[in-house]
Enzyme design. Structure first.
Site, PDB file in Angstrom:
ATOM      1  N   HIS A 100       0.097   7.933   3.650  1.00 49.50           N
ATOM      2  CA  HIS A 100       0.757   7.408   4.947  1.00 49.50           C
ATOM      3  C   HIS A 100       2.310   7.608   4.970  1.00 49.50           C
ATOM      4  O   HIS A 100       3.208   7.284   5.962  1.00 49.50           O
ATOM      5  CB  HIS A 100       0.733   5.956   4.661  1.00 49.50           C
ATOM      6  CG  HIS A 100      -0.874   5.315   4.632  1.00 49.50           C
ATOM      7  ND1 HIS A 100      -1.914   5.625   5.471  1.00 49.50           N
ATOM      8  CD2 HIS A 100      -1.347   4.971   3.555  1.00 49.50           C
ATOM      9  CE1 HIS A 100      -2.979   5.379   4.968  1.00 49.50           C
ATOM     10  NE2 HIS A 100      -2.899   4.901   3.803  1.00 49.50           N
TER      11      HIS A 100
ATOM     12  N   ASP B  74       0.803  -1.274  -0.007  1.00 46.95           N
ATOM     13  CA  ASP B  74      -0.018  -0.001   0.071  1.00 46.95           C
ATOM     14  C   ASP B  74       0.897   1.282   0.240  1.00 46.95           C
ATOM     15  O   ASP B  74       1.269   1.831   0.720  1.00 46.95           O
ATOM     16  CB  ASP B  74      -0.924  -0.025   1.347  1.00 46.95           C
ATOM     17  CG  ASP B  74      -1.985   1.194   1.103  1.00 46.95           C
ATOM     18  OD1 ASP B  74      -1.639   2.094   0.444  1.00 46.95           O
ATOM     19  OD2 ASP B  74      -2.856   0.981   2.028  1.00 46.95           O
TER      20      ASP B  74
END
Length: 287
Positions: free
Chosen positions: A193, A188
């Site tokens: 993030h 991911d």
């Protein structure tokens, strides 16, 4: 509108060949905080190849590639800005214990598009099977902010009942400062993030931890605390992402054990137990 409901629902399922190795399983376990203390026999079940067991939530990253949220955005009929997207909920049902090494086929399709007024919710279902039969069924709910209001079906309510009484167990799990940077190596690579500028554009003060990392950390805590570390007892794991976790925070995980179920609520300690996971339930086999 960027979400073409009719086209998304009519699209043929997308089939992908996937595979994984013990190293992939170990990386995932490290990404959700396993291995502390490094020599603890209970942790070696997650980190040492000769003793390796697979936590069922590994299914959310098995085979690498785009995770459910990003995969949903590449489906026919969906053309939206990644910065407007949030992972709303995740469910997983395992049909048998996951092997440490496998080659499988995963079939993905959008099964519903809900109109929540201020957002559209895409429901992406993924089914995986190997030569021995079905492995798991996963379902991701993807919120696309600003894309609701066309008069479509609102879908089921996401409200979760309030737990009553003191939890049976409460544990705390620290989130490392570099937890998101490590977890993103499982596949991911959403810049939310890792990239502060992208996080600001998405409405956050700084990069946030992957929801699926919190999802995995919490399931591991349930297994280790109430299921004697036996990953094979888990049958399903469902949670709604009620808020975000920031790297460096501490998760307070409260558990209420029922008859073949564990209900779970997770909050961020440093922000006054601000909700992170809600409506979370694990189903397990009884001994």
């Amino acid at each position: 509108m960027p979400v073409d409901t009719a086209r998304a629902l009519a699209a043929a399922p997308r089939t992908t060949d996937i595979s994984w190795t013990p190293e992939d399983v170990q990386l995932y376990h490290l990404g959700i905080g396993a291995g502390v203390p490094a020599t603890d026999p209970r942790e070696l079940r997650y980190t040492l190849e000769s003793r390796l067991h697979v936590l069922p939530s590994f299914a959310t990253v098995a085979g690498g590639g785009a995770p459910g949220v990003i995969a949903a955005l590449s489906m026919p009929g969906v053309d939206v800005d990644l910065a407007s997207v949030l992972h709303g909920a995740q469910s997983l049902r395992v049909h048998r214990p996951l092997p440490v090494r496998a080659t499988a086929t995963r079939t993905d399709r959008i099964t519903a598009v809900h109109d929540k007024g201020k957002a559209a919710v895409l429901v992406l279902r993924g089914d995986a099977a190997d030569a021995d039969g079905p492995l798991w069924t996963a379902e991701a709910q993807v919120y696309v902010r600003g894309e609701g209001g066309w008069g479509g079906d609102r879908g089921p309510s996401v409200g979760a009942p309030q737990e009553r009484g003191a939890p049976d167990r409460t544990v705390e799990r620290p989130v490392r400062e570099d937890q998101a940077l490590l977890y993103r190596l499982t596949g991911d690579l959403n810049p939310l993030h890792a990239d502060p500028e992208f996080a600001h554009r998405a409405g956050f003060d700084r990069p946030v931890l992957h929801g699926l990392c919190t999802y995995g950390m919490t399931l591991k805590a349930v297994v280790d605390t109430l299921l004697d570390g036996d990953v094979t007892r888990v049958r399903s794991w469902t949670a709604r992402f009620a808020g975000v976790t920031y790297p460096g925070e501490t998760l307070r995980i409260r558990m209420w054990r029922g008859d073949g179920t564990v209900r779970v609520a997770v909050g961020a300690v440093e922000r006054g137990d601000a909700p992170v996971l809600a409506g979370a339930t694990a189903e397990f086999t009884r001994r």
